[in-house]
Every structure is written in structure tokens, then in C-alpha cells.
Design a protein around this motif. Sequence first.
Motif, short mmCIF file in Angstrom:
data_model
loop_
_atom_site.label_atom_id
_atom_site.label_comp_id
_atom_site.label_asym_id
_atom_site.label_seq_id
_atom_site.Cartn_x
_atom_site.Cartn_y
_atom_site.Cartn_z
N ASN A 1 0.29 -1.27 0.11
CA ASN A 1 0.24 0.20 0.17
C ASN A 1 0.60 1.04 -0.35
O ASN A 1 0.29 1.91 -0.86
N MET A 2 1.62 1.26 0.66
CA MET A 2 2.43 2.48 0.67
C MET A 2 4.02 2.54 0.56
O MET A 2 4.25 3.31 -0.46
N GLY A 3 4.64 1.70 0.12
CA GLY A 3 6.39 1.43 -0.81
C GLY A 3 5.56 1.14 -1.93
O GLY A 3 6.71 1.72 -2.96
N SER B 1 9.36 -0.94 2.83
CA SER B 1 8.23 -0.43 4.07
C SER B 1 7.76 -2.11 3.71
O SER B 1 6.91 -2.43 3.03
N LEU B 2 7.87 -2.52 5.25
CA LEU B 2 7.78 -3.75 5.54
C LEU B 2 6.27 -3.49 6.49
O LEU B 2 6.80 -2.58 7.12
N PRO B 3 5.63 -4.82 6.77
CA PRO B 3 4.37 -4.81 8.39
C PRO B 3 5.07 -4.77 9.03
O PRO B 3 5.01 -4.16 10.17
N TYR C 1 11.32 -5.76 -4.41
CA TYR C 1 11.75 -7.19 -3.96
C TYR C 1 9.92 -7.23 -3.33
O TYR C 1 10.48 -6.29 -2.24
N ASP C 2 9.00 -7.98 -3.42
CA ASP C 2 8.83 -8.11 -2.63
C ASP C 2 8.36 -9.97 -2.52
O ASP C 2 8.11 -10.50 -3.44
N ILE C 3 7.11 -10.22 -1.57
CA ILE C 3 7.13 -12.18 -1.31
C ILE C 3 5.91 -11.60 -2.43
O ILE C 3 5.68 -13.00 -3.12
N ARG C 4 5.23 -10.44 -2.66
CA ARG C 4 4.11 -10.60 -3.52
C ARG C 4 4.44 -10.46 -5.46
O ARG C 4 4.98 -9.11 -5.14
N ASP C 5 4.49 -11.66 -5.91
CA ASP C 5 4.18 -10.62 -7.47
C ASP C 5 3.59 -9.84 -7.55
O ASP C 5 3.94 -8.85 -8.68
N HIS D 1 -3.08 -1.75 14.95
CA HIS D 1 -2.64 -2.22 16.68
C HIS D 1 -1.33 -2.67 16.98
O HIS D 1 -0.45 -2.43 18.05
N LYS D 2 -0.56 -2.76 16.41
CA LYS D 2 1.10 -3.18 15.70
C LYS D 2 1.65 -2.20 16.63
O LYS D 2 2.54 -1.69 17.64
N ASP D 3 1.41 -0.85 15.62
CA ASP D 3 1.50 0.85 16.52
C ASP D 3 1.32 0.96 17.76
O ASP D 3 1.93 1.41 18.64
P1 NAD Z 1 1.60 -3.68 3.37
O1 NAD Z 1 1.15 -4.54 3.81
O2 NAD Z 1 0.14 -3.17 2.25
O3 NAD Z 1 2.90 -3.69 2.53
C1 NAD Z 1 4.13 -4.16 2.56
C2 NAD Z 1 4.23 -5.38 1.59
O4 NAD Z 1 4.87 -6.16 2.40
C3 NAD Z 1 3.47 -6.25 1.01
O5 NAD Z 1 3.99 -5.86 -0.41
C4 NAD Z 1 3.95 -7.24 1.56
O6 NAD Z 1 3.74 -8.80 0.27
C5 NAD Z 1 5.36 -7.29 1.39
N1 NAD Z 1 6.53 -8.59 2.62
C6 NAD Z 1 5.76 -8.51 3.52
N2 NAD Z 1 6.67 -9.65 4.11
C7 NAD Z 1 7.65 -9.07 2.84
C8 NAD Z 1 8.86 -9.62 3.51
N3 NAD Z 1 9.44 -10.15 4.19
N4 NAD Z 1 10.05 -9.38 2.78
C9 NAD Z 1 9.65 -8.57 1.32
N5 NAD Z 1 8.47 -8.69 0.75
C10 NAD Z 1 7.42 -8.05 2.11
O7 NAD Z 1 1.93 -2.58 4.21
P2 NAD Z 1 1.85 -1.02 3.87
O8 NAD Z 1 0.14 -0.66 4.58
O9 NAD Z 1 2.26 -0.72 2.86
O10 NAD Z 1 2.81 -0.86 5.40
C11 NAD Z 1 3.84 -0.55 5.80
C12 NAD Z 1 4.91 -0.28 6.16
O11 NAD Z 1 4.42 1.32 6.79
C13 NAD Z 1 4.11 -0.55 7.60
O12 NAD Z 1 5.36 -0.70 8.96
C14 NAD Z 1 3.23 0.18 8.54
O13 NAD Z 1 2.87 0.34 8.93
C15 NAD Z 1 3.94 1.24 7.84
N6 NAD Z 1 2.90 2.52 7.60
C16 NAD Z 1 1.51 2.39 6.81
C17 NAD Z 1 0.63 3.48 6.39
C18 NAD Z 1 -0.40 3.17 5.69
O14 NAD Z 1 -1.41 3.93 5.68
N7 NAD Z 1 -0.66 2.19 5.45
C19 NAD Z 1 0.96 4.50 7.13
C20 NAD Z 1 2.23 4.67 7.71
C21 NAD Z 1 3.10 4.16 7.87
#
Ligand code: NAD
Length: 297
Positions: free
Chosen positions: A12-14, A65-67, A31-35, A239-241
Motif C-alpha cells: 500500500n505504501m511502498g 516498507s515492510l509490515p 523485491y516483494d513476497i507477492r509477485d 494495533h501493532k503501532d
Molecule cells: P502492506 O501490507 O500493504 O505492504 C507491505 C508489503 O510488504 C506487501 O506488499 C507484502 O507482500 C510485502 N512483504 C511482507 N513481508 C515481506 C518480506 N519478508 N519480504 C518482502 N516483502 C514482504 O503494508 P503498508 O500499509 O504498505 O505498510 C508498510 C509499513 O508502512 C508498515 O510498517 C506500516 O505500519 C507503515 N505505514 C503504513 C501506512 C498506511 O497508511 N498504510 C502509513 C504510514 C506507515
Amino acid sequence: MAETLGFVGVGNMGGPMANRLIDAGHPLTVYDIRDAAMAPLAARGAAKALSSHAVADAADIVFFSLPTPDDVRNEAIGEKGVIKGTRAKILVDLSTTGRRTTMAVAETLENVGIDMIDAPVSGGVNGAVKGTLAVMAAGDAEPLERVAPLLGIFGRLFRVGGKPGMAQVMKLANNLMSATSLAIATEALVMGVKAGLDPKLMIDVINSSTGRNTATETKFPQSILPRTFAYGFATGLMHKDVRLCLEEAEALGIPMDVGNAVREIWRNAERELGAQSDYTEIVRCLEKRTGVEIKSA
Ligand code: NAD
């Protein structure tokens, strides 16, 4: 100057942030675990890699930008992590992972000559797409100055400290307030609707009054009142945050009575709605208990 870059975690962010780096003309390996997450970037010229190690073989500067904290630890210093790469000299972590994870990862990377810049962001998917995020950065001055123009592509850069981890504390403080705003606005709106008030009118009044916050200004009008629930941030991540923030506060000896209540609310929401639900769906929990729906007429 074009930098040779890598990006791990293009969700979503990356995804939109990586897009902006391509727009700015930087060669990018992802690189992402999801193609499926990599596909739109590959279609725009990004190279796809099979691990963070491979990204760090191809790029001078790698963004994450990882979860979760575990994902960051594994992809940075694990078996197939950035630490194994031959080329990368700077890791910029845009994720929210907490101070202690960041400090531990930064120390391990420093031993092999890789600088870590702690750079969590705020402003949601919309901000990531438009380049209007708040970017909170902490790390050594020299690598921070090198990545500053790149962070500027994502939004407004705030230098919050000289040590990785300080920006995480900044980000957790912000997100505790954001999580609290959504939780308390939900309670206020459900009460008003139960008493017969129109929720759209309530939001308009609150946004002209002293109760307004990010939930009433954006989440209710854009996601909750129209019942679209696609704001782009998962309940499990919110919740994690909050959990990370409370852990940090405990470690620092700071009592957080409101924070504890908010952590409980988000813990229950994750249990009830599932970790992958959109975090604006939190309203459904109290709606279900009260038989009220917060919906535009
Ligand atoms: P997301 O789940 O949409 O994206 C994370 C991506 O990482 C996914 O595409 C997933 O497939 C990939 N991924 C997961 N594990 C992986 C691994 N081991 N190796 C490679 N790829 C992997 O999450 P997001 O919402 O984009 O959030 C990412 C980070 O940014 C989090 O830490 C979140 O707290 C932070 N964040 C999110 C937002 C938001 O509004 N969505 C805002 C600010 C900060």
C-alpha cells in the motif's frame, strides 16, 4: 543525480513510493513476497529481484516498507537479507517497527559498514501517491544528507535525531494519537446517531469545532460515511503501532492510562475484524454492539 536504488515491500505504501522514485528517474530494483505487488513497477521498468540480498547486490541505497519488526529484521540482517549484499551501503527503513528493533538492526548493519537511516512516514496511501507524506528521519549526518533528496520525493522531511530509533519514537507518538482519534470519534459518533443526530451533519459540525481530528477530517468523510472501508491501512498494523508505542512507553517508565485503553480497543478490533481488515472498519465493532450504523443519508 540519479542513484541506483532498491525497494523491498511494495504494498500500500511502498508501491506508490517506489513509483515516485521511478518518476524521478532513478534506476530501481524491487523485491516483494507477492509477485502481484511487483508487477506494475516491473511494467514501468523496475528490475525484479528474488530476495533482499539480491536487491542489495544491485543497489547502492535500499528502501524498506515492510509490515512488522520481524519482517524488517529478517530482510535486513537475516539469511537472505541486505547484510549479505555486495553493493548496498545505506538502508532506509520507512516502516514502523519501534525503537528497539531499529537500534538492534542498525548496530548489526554498522558492523559490516552499512548505514541505517530510520525514516518512518505518516500521511497514508494518499500522501504516498501524491508525495505529501511527513518523513521523520534519524541517523548519521552523512548518509542522511545523501538520502535527503530522495526522502524529499516522498514528502516533507523532518530531521528528528542523530541516532536510528529516534524517528520511530516520533512516529509511534503520532500514531498513538491517530489511533486514539479514530477510536474516540467512533464512540462520539455512535452516541450521536443513537440519539437521532445525522452523522454527516455531526462530522461537519465537529470539523468546524474543537473536537476535530484526522479521523473526523479524513477517515469518516472518505471511508466510513460512504461505507467504502478502503482507506489502505490494516487493522493489524494499527494495533501493532499502538502496541509498540505502549511497549516503548513502558520501557521509558511513562504511564499511559489513555494509551492502555486504546491498545485494548485495537486488540479487540483485530480479534473481531481480522488483521487484514481496513482500520476504518473499527466502527463496525461498536456499531454491532449498539445496533447503530454511521452512514451518510
Ligand atoms: P502492506 O501490507 O500493504 O505492504 C507491505 C508489503 O510488504 C506487501 O506488499 C507484502 O507482500 C510485502 N512483504 C511482507 N513481508 C515481506 C518480506 N519478508 N519480504 C518482502 N516483502 C514482504 O503494508 P503498508 O500499509 O504498505 O505498510 C508498510 C509499513 O508502512 C508498515 O510498517 C506500516 O505500519 C507503515 N505505514 C503504513 C501506512 C498506511 O497508511 N498504510 C502509513 C504510514 C506507515
